[in-house]
Design an enzyme around this catalytic site. Structure first.
Site, PDB file in Angstrom:
ATOM      1  CG  ASP A   1     -17.533 -31.428  13.110  1.00  0.00           C
ATOM      2  OD1 ASP A   1     -17.512 -32.445  12.399  1.00  0.00           O
ATOM      3  OD2 ASP A   1     -16.988 -30.363  12.790  1.00  0.00           O
TER       4      ASP A   1
ATOM      5  CE  LYS B   1     -14.820 -22.013   6.385  1.00  0.00           C
ATOM      6  NZ  LYS B   1     -13.716 -21.793   7.326  1.00  0.00           N
TER       7      LYS B   1
HETATM    8  C1  LIG Z   1     -12.661 -25.816   9.205  1.00  0.00           C
HETATM    9  S1  LIG Z   1     -13.253 -27.161  10.117  1.00  0.00           S
HETATM   10  C2  LIG Z   1     -13.593 -26.424  11.680  1.00  0.00           C
HETATM   11  C3  LIG Z   1     -12.379 -26.147  12.500  1.00  0.00           C
HETATM   12  C4  LIG Z   1     -12.720 -25.682  13.879  1.00  0.00           C
HETATM   13  N1  LIG Z   1     -13.333 -24.365  13.875  1.00  0.00           N
HETATM   14  C5  LIG Z   1     -11.514 -25.637  14.791  1.00  0.00           C
HETATM   15  O1  LIG Z   1     -11.170 -24.537  15.246  1.00  0.00           O
HETATM   16  O2  LIG Z   1     -10.926 -26.674  15.081  1.00  0.00           O
HETATM   17  C6  LIG Z   1     -14.833 -27.424   9.460  1.00  0.00           C
HETATM   18  C7  LIG Z   1     -15.657 -28.475  10.171  1.00  0.00           C
HETATM   19  O3  LIG Z   1     -16.997 -28.353   9.729  1.00  0.00           O
HETATM   20  C8  LIG Z   1     -17.573 -29.615   9.806  1.00  0.00           C
HETATM   21  N2  LIG Z   1     -18.818 -29.623   9.023  1.00  0.00           N
HETATM   22  C9  LIG Z   1     -18.995 -29.416   7.700  1.00  0.00           C
HETATM   23  N3  LIG Z   1     -20.295 -29.507   7.371  1.00  0.00           N
HETATM   24  C10 LIG Z   1     -20.964 -29.750   8.530  1.00  0.00           C
HETATM   25  C11 LIG Z   1     -22.330 -29.934   8.860  1.00  0.00           C
HETATM   26  N4  LIG Z   1     -23.287 -29.882   7.930  1.00  0.00           N
HETATM   27  N5  LIG Z   1     -22.647 -30.164  10.153  1.00  0.00           N
HETATM   28  C12 LIG Z   1     -21.702 -30.202  11.115  1.00  0.00           C
HETATM   29  N6  LIG Z   1     -20.388 -30.037  10.850  1.00  0.00           N
HETATM   30  C13 LIG Z   1     -20.029 -29.821   9.586  1.00  0.00           C
HETATM   31  C14 LIG Z   1     -16.505 -30.556   9.280  1.00  0.00           C
HETATM   32  O4  LIG Z   1     -16.721 -31.881   9.772  1.00  0.00           O
HETATM   33  C15 LIG Z   1     -15.239 -29.916   9.853  1.00  0.00           C
HETATM   34  O5  LIG Z   1     -14.845 -30.562  11.045  1.00  0.00           O
END
Ligand SMILES: C[S@@+](CC[C@H](N)C(=O)[O-])C[C@H]1O[C@@H](n2cnc3c(N)ncnc32)[C@H](O)[C@@H]1O
Length: 362
Positions: free
Chosen positions: A248, A313
């Site tokens: 991330d 989602k």
């Molecule tokens: C819903 S949150 C995840 C929460 C996590 N599962 C937890 O339990 O704390 C979604 C995450 O996906 C990350 N994200 C979105 N697109 C991404 C990508 N292309 N590569 C890596 N991370 C990504 C965002 O930065 C965000 O932190």
């Protein structure tokens, strides 16, 4: 519907869902019932928290069970076959008519699940349910109808749609959730970085069999978490002794780093690849489902992981259609690679506008 015409005949199927998801639960239930060659109509009230497929003609439960797998329904938190519905229950004594109606079904039960819809109106009945459940349980035990030592018997659902109306029904433990209304009672661990850790905990309990949990969630295994920040899912894996690579660009919470089992890499989850295959791939990136499904399938097709839990989602209206589209994308990729697989999908209690999937090689 009035009352059950004879023992063992069900009048319909009642599915409990998250309020607001009735259209998806209804589309799915109707399609499943029609595919199983049942005739009937689905009754759907918006935001009621449940839908009912009313059979044109009552059918024996084992026939329904043989033709329709309730456990496969995605938008169902809990489902049962309806044996009877009681209207105009008196405020002063709901026990007597319910006890009589339950005895009239001619069934014996392994457990009692007192339930209401998961709505504000339903929540107002929770105090009553807490008092009434044990009273009914005692009465049924005295009547010889409750046999907790016979787990092969169906469970009895008493679903209070409102204070005056209750649906009676049955399900096998294997068909539905162990928790009344499909709402798990999970404790939020103090050290976990985010509440979404409970989503992964619920996914493990709901989507994996007990044997699968024992063999695949143990110290020494490896995982990749795509979209990991702030670290709730990574923490959930690490709390089971699993070593995690957390991908991330955002920061991880100190409590995740403190586990000593999580390595954080700032990278793009769509392009990053591990040097060695891992046991688990988990993914909670907020992205279009039509991008996530092929990504996960690709990890399997190229042998980068053995099993996966991931979210799709679903902010769109026709969520059931979108899930089926993703299922088809995964099937096309894995079938082309000659991979036999198991895919289980559920709208979990901790899921909002999303569903959670478990994919593993067969
Ligand atoms: C819903 S949150 C995840 C929460 C996590 N599962 C937890 O339990 O704390 C979604 C995450 O996906 C990350 N994200 C979105 N697109 C991404 C990508 N292309 N590569 C890596 N991370 C990504 C965002 O930065 C965000 O932190």
């Amino acid at each position: 519907m009035t009352s059950a015409p004879s023992p063992c005949a069900a009048l319909g199927i009642l599915v409990q869902c998250r309020p607001g998801f009735e259209a998806d639960a209804s589309a799915e239930l109707t399609a499943a019932a029609r595919a199983a060659r049942f005739t009937g109509e689905t009754d759907t009230q918006p935001n009621s928290g449940f839908v009912i497929f009313e059979l044109t003609a009552p059918e024996a439960h084992d026939v329904i069970r043989r033709r329709l797998d309730l456990a496969r329904l995605i938008f169902s938190r809990q489902a049962f076959q309806v044996l009877a519905v009681l209207d105009d229950l008196p405020d002063r004594d709901r026990l007597t008519p319910l006890r009589e109606a339950i005895a009239a079904t001619g069934e014996r039960f392994s457990a009692l699940l007192p339930e209401t819809p998961d709505t504000n109106d339903g929540k107002e009945q929770s105090g009553f349910l807490r008092r009434f459940g044990p009273l009914l349980e005692d009465a049924l035990a005295k009547d010889g109808l409750l046999r907790p030592d016979s787990p092969h018997l169906p469970r009895l659902h008493v679903f209070f749609e409102g204070p005056k109306r209750a649906w009676l029904g049955v399900s096998l433990a294997s068909e539905g959730s162990a928790w009344p209304m499909g709402i798990p009672r999970l404790r939020m661990p103090k050290e976990a970085p985010s509440r979404s850790t409970l989503k992964l905990a619920e996914a493990f309990l709901t989507l994996l069999t007990v044997d699968e949990q024992k063999s695949t969630l143990r110290p020494g295994l490896t995982a990749v978490d795509l979209g990991a920040a702030p670290g709730g899912w990574s923490w959930q894996l690490a709390s089971r002794g699993i070593r995690v690579t957390a991908i991330d660009n955002g920061p991880l919470a100190p409590s995740a780093i403190a586990t000593g089992l999580i390595e954080h890499l700032r990278a793009d989850g769509f392009t990053w690849k591990p040097k060695k295959a891992v046991d688990w791939l988990v993914c909670d990136m907020v992205e279009q489902p039509s991008r996530i499904a092929p990504l996960i399938a690709d990890w399997f097709a190229t042998g980068r992981c053995r099993r996966s839990i991931f979210n799709l989602k679903l902010p769109m209206k026709r969520r059931h259609d979108e899930v089926e589209r993703c299922r088809a994308l995964i099937d096309a990729r894995l079938s082309a690679a000659g991979i036999k697989y198991i895919l289980r999908i559920k709208h979990l209690y901790h899921d909002r506008e999303e569903v959670t999937c478990y994919l593993t090689r067969r």
